[in-house]
Design a protein around this motif. Structure first.
Motif, PDB file in Angstrom:
ATOM      1  N   GLN A   1      -4.290   7.250   4.138  1.00 19.52           N
ATOM      2  CA  GLN A   1      -5.255   7.597   3.093  1.00 19.52           C
ATOM      3  C   GLN A   1      -4.595   7.168   1.791  1.00 19.52           C
ATOM      4  O   GLN A   1      -3.626   7.779   1.348  1.00 19.52           O
ATOM      5  CB  GLN A   1      -5.536   9.100   3.076  1.00 19.52           C
ATOM      6  N   LEU A   2      -5.098   6.078   1.203  1.00 25.12           N
ATOM      7  CA  LEU A   2      -4.500   5.546  -0.016  1.00 25.12           C
ATOM      8  C   LEU A   2      -4.767   6.479  -1.188  1.00 25.12           C
ATOM      9  O   LEU A   2      -5.752   7.209  -1.214  1.00 25.12           O
ATOM     10  CB  LEU A   2      -5.056   4.157  -0.304  1.00 25.12           C
ATOM     11  N   LEU A  14       0.844  -1.187   0.000  1.00 26.02           N
ATOM     12  CA  LEU A  14       0.000   0.000   0.000  1.00 26.02           C
ATOM     13  C   LEU A  14       0.886   1.245   0.000  1.00 26.02           C
ATOM     14  O   LEU A  14       1.994   1.231   0.535  1.00 26.02           O
ATOM     15  CB  LEU A  14      -0.885   0.032   1.247  1.00 26.02           C
ATOM     16  N   ASN A  43      -5.471   5.535  -4.244  1.00 22.70           N
ATOM     17  CA  ASN A  43      -6.480   5.005  -5.156  1.00 22.70           C
ATOM     18  C   ASN A  43      -7.764   4.580  -4.451  1.00 22.70           C
ATOM     19  O   ASN A  43      -8.570   3.854  -5.034  1.00 22.70           O
ATOM     20  CB  ASN A  43      -5.899   3.822  -5.928  1.00 22.70           C
ATOM     21  N   ASP A  44      -7.988   4.992  -3.212  1.00 22.69           N
ATOM     22  CA  ASP A  44      -9.169   4.571  -2.457  1.00 22.69           C
ATOM     23  C   ASP A  44      -9.576   5.702  -1.516  1.00 22.69           C
ATOM     24  O   ASP A  44      -8.754   6.197  -0.745  1.00 22.69           O
ATOM     25  CB  ASP A  44      -8.840   3.302  -1.662  1.00 22.69           C
ATOM     26  N   PRO A  45     -10.842   6.117  -1.549  1.00 22.79           N
ATOM     27  CA  PRO A  45     -11.253   7.219  -0.675  1.00 22.79           C
ATOM     28  C   PRO A  45     -11.376   6.809   0.798  1.00 22.79           C
ATOM     29  O   PRO A  45     -11.363   7.654   1.675  1.00 22.79           O
ATOM     30  CB  PRO A  45     -12.617   7.622  -1.238  1.00 22.79           C
ATOM     31  N   GLN A  46     -11.455   5.511   1.077  1.00 24.07           N
ATOM     32  CA  GLN A  46     -11.616   5.023   2.443  1.00 24.07           C
ATOM     33  C   GLN A  46     -10.245   4.866   3.113  1.00 24.07           C
ATOM     34  O   GLN A  46      -9.374   4.180   2.591  1.00 24.07           O
ATOM     35  CB  GLN A  46     -12.340   3.668   2.412  1.00 24.07           C
ATOM     36  N   VAL A  92      -7.308   3.453   5.588  1.00 27.85           N
ATOM     37  CA  VAL A  92      -6.977   2.090   6.012  1.00 27.85           C
ATOM     38  C   VAL A  92      -6.114   2.175   7.270  1.00 27.85           C
ATOM     39  O   VAL A  92      -5.134   2.921   7.310  1.00 27.85           O
ATOM     40  CB  VAL A  92      -6.202   1.349   4.897  1.00 27.85           C
ATOM     41  N   GLY A 151       0.352   5.591   0.574  1.00 34.25           N
ATOM     42  CA  GLY A 151      -0.594   6.658   0.864  1.00 34.25           C
ATOM     43  C   GLY A 151      -0.028   7.664   1.835  1.00 34.25           C
ATOM     44  O   GLY A 151       1.132   7.602   2.236  1.00 34.25           O
TER      45      GLY A 151
END
Length: 140
Positions: free
Chosen positions: A76-77, A61, A79-82, A84, A63
């Protein structure tokens, strides 16, 4: 040939000897990370900065650090708004950017390149000065 050829051959030979004697950094084994080391490196990197993480299950990952907790951190990745949350114990590799050694090696490389270019320019100037035709008097 001439003194210029022997000097340049000696410089090239010296550079090749250094190149083959200095071991590349790729052979160095990284120390395994423990949770305390990961926590310290994440704290040092700071909230809002980018890191790359490889987890023990093989997931990689990258971010921006959103939060640093006692047993985990939140990313905060890209490629992903959620966000982790990653436990420190699950991290097997942590990439925080180019190391100090990288910047030192880059500086040495740039300095060597500039030095070689200056040496080449001076050598060419001296070569042209040594092989210039003498002034001929004008024929009346």
């Amino acid at each position: 040939m001439g003194p210029l050829f022997s000097k340049s051959s000696a410089v090239v030979a010296s550079l090749l000897v250094v190149l083959f004697l200095v071991p590349p950094g790729a052979y160095a084994k990284a120390k395994p990370l423990d949770a305390a080391a990961v926590h310290a490196r994440i704290l040092k990197r700071g909230i809002g900065n980018v890191v790359g993480v490889e987890q023990s299950n093989g997931v990689e990952l990258a971010g921006r650090i959103l939060a640093v907790n006692t047993d985990s951190f939140t990313l905060q990745l890209f490629n992903d708004p959620q966000p982790v949350t990653i436990p420190y114990a699950d991290v097997v590799d942590l990439r925080t950017g180019p190391s100090h050694g990288f910047w030192v090696a880059t500086g040495i490389g740039i300095a060597a390149t500039v030095g070689f270019a200056v040496w080449g320019a001076v050598a060419m100037h001296n070569f042209q000065q040594d092989h210039r035709l003498p002034n001929q008097p004008a024929i009346p």
